[in-house]
Write an enzyme that holds these catalytic residues in place. Structure first.
Site, PDB file in Angstrom:
ATOM      1  N   TYR A 153       3.356 -12.212  -1.938  1.00 10.59           N
ATOM      2  CA  TYR A 153       2.090 -12.738  -1.436  1.00 10.59           C
ATOM      3  C   TYR A 153       1.635 -13.933  -2.283  1.00 10.59           C
ATOM      4  CZ  TYR A 153       2.325  -8.470   1.286  1.00 10.59           C
ATOM      5  OH  TYR A 153       2.747  -7.481   2.128  1.00 10.59           O
ATOM      6  N   GLY A 185       3.528   6.056  -4.167  1.00  7.77           N
ATOM      7  CA  GLY A 185       3.107   5.547  -2.875  1.00  7.77           C
ATOM      8  C   GLY A 185       3.445   6.522  -1.771  1.00  7.77           C
ATOM      9  N   ARG A 186       4.699   6.506  -1.319  1.00  9.28           N
ATOM     10  CA  ARG A 186       5.113   7.365  -0.200  1.00  9.28           C
ATOM     11  C   ARG A 186       4.818   8.844  -0.451  1.00  9.28           C
ATOM     12  NH1 ARG A 186       9.740   3.481  -0.171  1.00  9.28           N
ATOM     13  NH2 ARG A 186      10.459   4.719  -1.937  1.00  9.28           N
ATOM     14  N   ARG A 224      -0.998  -6.391 -10.321  1.00  5.83           N
ATOM     15  CA  ARG A 224       0.306  -5.831  -9.956  1.00  5.83           C
ATOM     16  C   ARG A 224       1.357  -6.933  -9.898  1.00  5.83           C
ATOM     17  NH1 ARG A 224       2.729  -2.318  -4.865  1.00  5.83           N
ATOM     18  NH2 ARG A 224       3.165  -0.482  -6.131  1.00  5.83           N
ATOM     19  N   GLN A 264      -7.570  -3.164  -4.370  1.00  2.90           N
ATOM     20  CA  GLN A 264      -6.550  -4.196  -4.553  1.00  2.90           C
ATOM     21  C   GLN A 264      -6.914  -5.418  -3.711  1.00  2.90           C
ATOM     22  OE1 GLN A 264      -2.575  -4.411  -2.693  1.00  2.90           O
ATOM     23  NE2 GLN A 264      -1.754  -4.103  -4.764  1.00  2.90           N
TER      24      GLN A 264
END
Length: 360
Positions: free
Chosen positions: A179, A313-314, A226, A97
């Site tokens: 971002y 993710g987590r 993404r 990424q």
């Protein structure tokens, strides 16, 4: 067998299953270099069909956070080669990424000579951790000039070429979480008067031009992106729902023309069904759905028509053997949130694996 664990193939993306490890900043790259500890971390999680790495800086001024890796130097390329080799040995694909944090950063986290930049000279409200002085207010960004935007696009193209040298199967552009790329999309933060501001087409131009330049260089089947529609992460102000909807409908259409591999949707806040439908109807590549999924809801999502792949993710953070746990319908470990970004192995490579005693 659950669909999530069966093979997948579309638009040149062939995976051993429908399970994706989502990108997660973990801040273990000392001196911004991928290292042996990171190689162990990724190798532990190769039950996934596709691993998307943590956000990785394509250029020095993109290093907004401490201890995040880059892919702009030969040493960084060499460090990543160890990681991609370990992942490929298990039959898993891996995309890096590319994350440019833009105005979300602090000068102390940047190398000497690098300057914090953004779509506009609008400082983010909030604080960020630095290894030099702890929590600090975000630094004031410099607005990118038009030629500076061209430089950002070029640096991402070079980073994509470096990714292939490092053994990656492709790259994911980080157009989410407040971002740089998402800063350009936001009409409150992007107050530019050149061709990269103003209308939806203007604010989307950076993403479309960057994706095209990279696809032309390394192949569209090696490019993903993404998005996090409607999100306000990174101190992004909300704007009109209709504008958000039209922005992502337009991006889906333009990215489909480029035939990139996938769009990765992070559901940070609820996304209206009409926006999901617009993305799905316009984009004929792979769509990855992420955030808030359990093995059960992920399986349902794969049958509901929007998502082709599901990302965790987590759950992958705390369960290196997530694929095996899904197969066995086993209990999941819970993440230790105190060690998300701390240096070292604790809370990184020491999560327990399934044992015979826990399976019984």
């Amino acid at each position: 067998m659950n669909k999530i664990l069966t093979p997948f193939s579309r638009r040149g993306l062939s995976l051993k299953n429908h399970l994706v490890m989502a990108p997660m900043t973990r801040s273990r790259a000392i001196n911004n270099l991928p290292n042996a500890l990171m190689a162990s971390y990724y190798a532990q999680r190769t039950g996934a069909g596709l691993i998307i790495t943590e956000g990785t800086a394509p250029t020095p001024e993109a290093l907004g956070y401490p201890r995040i890796p880059g892919i702009f130097s030969e040493d960084q390329i060499e460090g990543w080669q160890t990681i991609t080799s370990a992942v490929h040995a298990a039959g898993t694909k891996i995309f890096v990424q590319l994350m440019h944090t833009g105005r979300i950063g602090h000068q102390d986290n940047l190398p000497d000579g690098a300057t914090l930049v953004g779509a506009s000279a609008i400082k983010a409200t909030g604080q960020i951790f630095t290894d030099t002085a702890g929590l600090q207010d975000y630094s004031q960004p410099q607005a990118l000039t038009t030629s500076g935007v061209a430089g950002v696009i070029h640096s991402h193209v070079v980073a994509a070429q470096n990714a292939l040298k490092a053994g990656f199967d492709g790259i994911e552009l980080h157009g989410a979480n407040g971002y740089l790329l998402e800063q350009f999309l936001n009409p409150v933060i992007n107050n530019r008067t050149d061709e990269y501001g103003g209308s939806i087409r203007g604010r989307s131009r950076l993403i479309v031009e960057m994706a095209k330049a990279i696809a032309d260089t390394i192949g569209p089947e090696k490019v993903g992106i993404r998005f996090s529609p409607y999100s306000t992460l990174g101190d992004l102000p909300s704007y009109a729902d209709d504008d958000v909807h039209e922005t992502y409908a337009y991006l889906a259409q333009e990215l489909d023309k480029l035939a990139i591999a996938y769009i990765h949707i992070a559901v940070n806040v609820p996304i209206p069904q009409k926006t999901l439908d617009a993305i799905r109807s316009s984009f004929h590549g792979t769509i990855i759905l992420c955030n808030g999924l359990t093995p059960q809801t992920a399986e349902i999502a794969l049958h509901n028509g929007f998502a082709d792949l599901v990302a965790f993710g987590r759950s992958f953070l705390a369960n290196p053997d997530l694929a095996e746990r899904i197969a066995r319908q086993a209990e999941l470990n819970q993440p230790d949130y105190t060690t998300l970004y701390t240096p070292g192995a604790q809370g990184y490579t020491d999560y327990p694996l399934l044992t015979e005693s826990t399976i019984d």
